[in-house]
Write a protein that holds these residues in place. Structure first.
Motif, PDB file in Angstrom:
ATOM      1  N   THR A 223       0.731  -1.328   0.157  1.00  0.00           N
ATOM      2  CA  THR A 223       0.214   0.175   0.043  1.00  0.00           C
ATOM      3  C   THR A 223       0.705   1.161  -0.034  1.00  0.00           C
ATOM      4  N   THR A 224       2.007   1.229   0.619  1.00  0.00           N
ATOM      5  CA  THR A 224       2.812   2.364   0.567  1.00  0.00           C
ATOM      6  C   THR A 224       3.932   2.330  -0.312  1.00  0.00           C
ATOM      7  N   ARG A 225       3.974   1.501  -1.462  1.00  0.00           N
ATOM      8  CA  ARG A 225       4.801   1.403  -2.623  1.00  0.00           C
ATOM      9  C   ARG A 225       6.181   1.321  -2.204  1.00  0.00           C
ATOM     10  N   PHE A 226       6.218   0.111  -1.085  1.00  0.00           N
ATOM     11  CA  PHE A 226       7.572   0.061  -0.588  1.00  0.00           C
ATOM     12  C   PHE A 226       8.318   1.498  -0.050  1.00  0.00           C
ATOM     13  N   GLY A 227       7.418   2.050   0.757  1.00  0.00           N
ATOM     14  CA  GLY A 227       7.905   3.384   1.539  1.00  0.00           C
ATOM     15  C   GLY A 227       8.024   4.514   0.550  1.00  0.00           C
ATOM     16  N   HIS A 228       7.591   4.435  -0.500  1.00  0.00           N
ATOM     17  CA  HIS A 228       7.922   5.751  -1.460  1.00  0.00           C
ATOM     18  C   HIS A 228       6.406   6.420  -1.560  1.00  0.00           C
ATOM     19  N   LEU A 229       5.353   6.047  -1.092  1.00  0.00           N
ATOM     20  CA  LEU A 229       3.961   6.583  -1.347  1.00  0.00           C
ATOM     21  C   LEU A 229       3.642   7.413  -0.170  1.00  0.00           C
ATOM     22  N   GLY A 230       3.444   8.662  -0.098  1.00  0.00           N
ATOM     23  CA  GLY A 230       2.908   9.510   0.889  1.00  0.00           C
ATOM     24  C   GLY A 230       3.761   9.340   1.876  1.00  0.00           C
ATOM     25  N   ASP A 231       3.393   9.969   3.308  1.00  0.00           N
ATOM     26  CA  ASP A 231       4.285  10.138   4.520  1.00  0.00           C
ATOM     27  C   ASP A 231       4.178   9.249   5.579  1.00  0.00           C
ATOM     28  N   GLU A 232       3.095   8.048   5.208  1.00  0.00           N
ATOM     29  CA  GLU A 232       2.737   7.382   6.484  1.00  0.00           C
ATOM     30  C   GLU A 232       3.680   6.144   6.538  1.00  0.00           C
ATOM     31  N   ALA A 233       4.717   5.830   5.640  1.00  0.00           N
ATOM     32  CA  ALA A 233       5.501   4.963   5.503  1.00  0.00           C
ATOM     33  C   ALA A 233       6.306   4.800   7.016  1.00  0.00           C
ATOM     34  N   GLY A 234       7.240   6.177   6.930  1.00  0.00           N
ATOM     35  CA  GLY A 234       7.967   6.156   8.244  1.00  0.00           C
ATOM     36  C   GLY A 234       9.306   5.641   7.825  1.00  0.00           C
ATOM     37  N   PRO A 235      10.383   5.896   8.560  1.00  0.00           N
ATOM     38  CA  PRO A 235      11.799   5.293   8.519  1.00  0.00           C
ATOM     39  C   PRO A 235      12.017   3.881   8.656  1.00  0.00           C
ATOM     40  N   GLU A 236      11.097   3.265   9.645  1.00  0.00           N
ATOM     41  CA  GLU A 236      11.330   1.773   9.676  1.00  0.00           C
ATOM     42  C   GLU A 236      10.695   1.142   8.472  1.00  0.00           C
ATOM     43  N   LEU A 237       9.947   1.438   7.986  1.00  0.00           N
ATOM     44  CA  LEU A 237       9.395   0.610   6.807  1.00  0.00           C
ATOM     45  C   LEU A 237      10.138   0.888   5.492  1.00  0.00           C
ATOM     46  N   ARG A 238      10.435   2.146   5.445  1.00  0.00           N
ATOM     47  CA  ARG A 238      11.468   2.248   4.417  1.00  0.00           C
ATOM     48  C   ARG A 238      12.560   1.640   4.478  1.00  0.00           C
ATOM     49  N   GLU A 239      13.259   1.252   5.814  1.00  0.00           N
ATOM     50  CA  GLU A 239      14.475   0.544   5.769  1.00  0.00           C
ATOM     51  C   GLU A 239      14.058  -0.837   5.510  1.00  0.00           C
ATOM     52  N   VAL A 240      12.941  -1.430   5.937  1.00  0.00           N
ATOM     53  CA  VAL A 240      12.395  -2.671   5.686  1.00  0.00           C
ATOM     54  C   VAL A 240      12.269  -2.944   4.087  1.00  0.00           C
ATOM     55  N   ALA A 241      11.969  -2.117   3.426  1.00  0.00           N
ATOM     56  CA  ALA A 241      11.688  -2.022   2.328  1.00  0.00           C
ATOM     57  C   ALA A 241      13.109  -2.219   1.445  1.00  0.00           C
ATOM     58  N   HIS A 242      13.917  -1.462   1.888  1.00  0.00           N
ATOM     59  CA  HIS A 242      15.267  -1.569   1.204  1.00  0.00           C
ATOM     60  C   HIS A 242      15.815  -2.833   1.449  1.00  0.00           C
ATOM     61  N   GLN A 243      15.879  -3.366   2.615  1.00  0.00           N
ATOM     62  CA  GLN A 243      16.442  -4.356   3.148  1.00  0.00           C
ATOM     63  C   GLN A 243      15.709  -5.708   2.250  1.00  0.00           C
ATOM     64  N   ALA A 244      14.602  -5.707   2.118  1.00  0.00           N
ATOM     65  CA  ALA A 244      13.851  -6.690   1.490  1.00  0.00           C
ATOM     66  C   ALA A 244      14.118  -6.596   0.184  1.00  0.00           C
ATOM     67  N   THR A 245      14.107  -5.446  -0.668  1.00  0.00           N
ATOM     68  CA  THR A 245      14.521  -5.588  -2.053  1.00  0.00           C
ATOM     69  C   THR A 245      15.839  -5.963  -2.475  1.00  0.00           C
ATOM     70  N   HIS A 246      16.838  -5.416  -1.320  1.00  0.00           N
ATOM     71  CA  HIS A 246      18.218  -5.898  -1.408  1.00  0.00           C
ATOM     72  C   HIS A 246      18.439  -7.357  -1.234  1.00  0.00           C
ATOM     73  N   ASP A 247      17.753  -7.931  -0.243  1.00  0.00           N
ATOM     74  CA  ASP A 247      17.988  -9.320  -0.141  1.00  0.00           C
ATOM     75  C   ASP A 247      17.269 -10.175  -1.192  1.00  0.00           C
ATOM     76  N   ALA A 248      16.325  -9.768  -1.952  1.00  0.00           N
ATOM     77  CA  ALA A 248      15.573 -10.413  -3.129  1.00  0.00           C
ATOM     78  C   ALA A 248      16.748 -10.409  -4.281  1.00  0.00           C
ATOM     79  N   ILE A 249      17.432  -9.082  -4.671  1.00  0.00           N
ATOM     80  CA  ILE A 249      18.356  -9.045  -5.520  1.00  0.00           C
ATOM     81  C   ILE A 249      19.551  -9.930  -5.220  1.00  0.00           C
ATOM     82  N   ARG A 250      20.071  -9.761  -4.145  1.00  0.00           N
ATOM     83  CA  ARG A 250      21.140 -10.695  -3.683  1.00  0.00           C
ATOM     84  C   ARG A 250      21.037 -11.940  -3.719  1.00  0.00           C
ATOM     85  N   THR A 251      19.860 -12.406  -3.481  1.00  0.00           N
ATOM     86  CA  THR A 251      19.565 -13.916  -3.298  1.00  0.00           C
ATOM     87  C   THR A 251      19.627 -14.422  -4.978  1.00  0.00           C
TER      88      THR A 251
END
Length: 402
Positions: A223-251
């Motif tokens: 719903t937050t487009r991996f933390g990039h849509l609106g202000d409701e995501a917050g820094p925690e979710l943006r960090e989760v999003a970055h780590q999840a996508t990084h892990d997916a690419i690395r794997t």
């Protein structure tokens, strides 16, 4: 450049040549790839003084002004080729249009093309680059989640042909991939869901930790487009999003970097891609790729549970994760006849063995080669019963390609 590893052996009756192709590409994070202060793209085209960009038409509508301003700032002439590519237009006809645009531009053999868009755009244009003058370089800027974490990670490029997915294609690596996740802010939710299906794929057979993250945060990431849509995501979710996508690419890269030409056909990342290539293009309006592979993966989880590779609880976790994110887990088009036809088709691709990847358990992979049509039909009956109570039992949210 000559190849120092090439070997020629000759005698009176035969000549023997051995040579190796060097593959060298980089995937680089860039925050705001078309911001004038970021030189990465300009550096690619600076020596030519011009850039030919093949771009998804919707992306061009949203970002065209910003892209033109970027190249104007760097003093580089920009020529654009906007394309609308749905699954039905991932075809030789579209490829020919791209090749004609290359010729009209007067593209030089070593001059890199810029490709901006989702997986369909990069697939077709990449194949055009592989075909044009027997190999033209290109740089990818993926703008969808499926492009960022899956399609642009590999070096496969292709078009569909005769209702067969990716029937014609090549292995042709881009020079580099620039990963700018800020594009997700304008990506429709249906396309984010499409990409999440590929993330679940990687997690289910190769990264149990990522699976846990997607169970916990998947709905918020959607719903937050991996933390990039609106202000409701917050820094925690943006960090989760970055780590999840990084892990997916690395794997993905850990699994594939030693097998970029698919010489080993037992491929973990082919989970969900055994029966889905036939399923995806069977309806008159094709399914979005993410829904087709989700149905395949959900069915494969039932097969794994039936054979004792997964517990019932883990099977249901997989089914629920897909369904909770709005992804289909069954389809009226999934029939014993389709499963048999799809099996025959994939056997040709996989050199006579099924090589169906299934989880054993979540986070690890096992390949099934010994399944018969009767077992497929019985598994389908059990699968339909197992998912019957889920909201997306036979219809995912926004599951049809446009």
């Amino acid at each position: 450049m000559s190849n120092p590893r090439a070997v020629l052996r000759a005698n009176d009756t035969e000549f023997h040549v051995e040579s190796w192709e060097r593959i060298d590409f980089t995937l680089r994070y860039v925050d705001g790839v078309f911001s004038p202060e970021n030189p990465q793209l300009a550096d690619v085209h600076r020596e030519w003084g011009r850039c030919l960009m093949v771009v998804d038409e919707t992306v061009h509508e949203l970002y065209g002004e910003r892209i033109r301003a970027y190249y104007a700032h760097h003093g580089i002439a920009l020529t654009t080729v906007p394309l609308t590519i749905a699954e039905t237009a991932k075809s030789m006809h579209t490829l020919e249009r791209i090749v004609d645009a290359f010729a009209e531009f007067g593209l030089l053999r070593t001059e890199p093309v810029l490709v901006v868009g989702g997986g369909l755009t990069t697939d077709v244009t990449g194949f055009a680059c592989a075909s044009y003058k027997r190999g033209t370089p290109y740089v990818r800027v993926p703008t969808t989640l499926i492009g960022l974490i899956d399609a642009s990670v590999a070096m496969k490029v292709a078009v569909n042909h005769g209702r067969h997915k990716n029937r014609l294609g090549a292995f042709h690596a881009s020079q580099q991939v620039l990963l700018d996740f800020s594009f997700l802010a304008t990506l429709p939710e249906a396309q984010v869901r499409n990409g999440l299906s590929e993330m679940i794929k990687i997690a289910t057979v190769a990264n149990a930790g990522l699976f846990d993250v997607l169970e916990k945060y998947g709905a918020d990431l959607l719903t937050t487009r991996f933390g990039h849509l609106g202000d409701e995501a917050g820094p925690e979710l943006r960090e989760v999003a970055h780590q999840a996508t990084h892990d997916a690419i690395r794997t993905m890269l850990e699994l594939e970097h030693r097998n970029l030409h698919e010489l080993d056909l037992d491929r973990v990342i082919a989970f969900g891609h055994t029966w889905s290539p036939t399923l995806e293009l069977t309806p008159d309006t094709p399914m979005l790729h993410g829904h087709a592979i989700a149905i395949d993966m959900a069915f494969s989880a039932t097969l794994a549970q039936r054979r004792g590779y997964l517990g019932t609880g883990d099977r249901d976790r997989i089914h629920r994760l897909f369904s909770d994110l709005g992804l289909a887990v069954d389809s009226p088009y999934l029939t014993p006849e389709l499963l048999a036809d799809a099996t025959d088709s994939i056997l040709q691709t996989r050199a006579g063995l099924l090589r169906a990847a299934v989880p054993r358990p979540i986070g690890t992979c096992h390949f099934v080669n010994d399944i018969e049509p009767g077992e497929l039909a019985e598994t389908l009956t059990e699968h339909r019963a197992a998912v019957a109570g889920l909201p997306t039992a036979a219809q995912g949210v926004e599951m049809w390609s446009r």
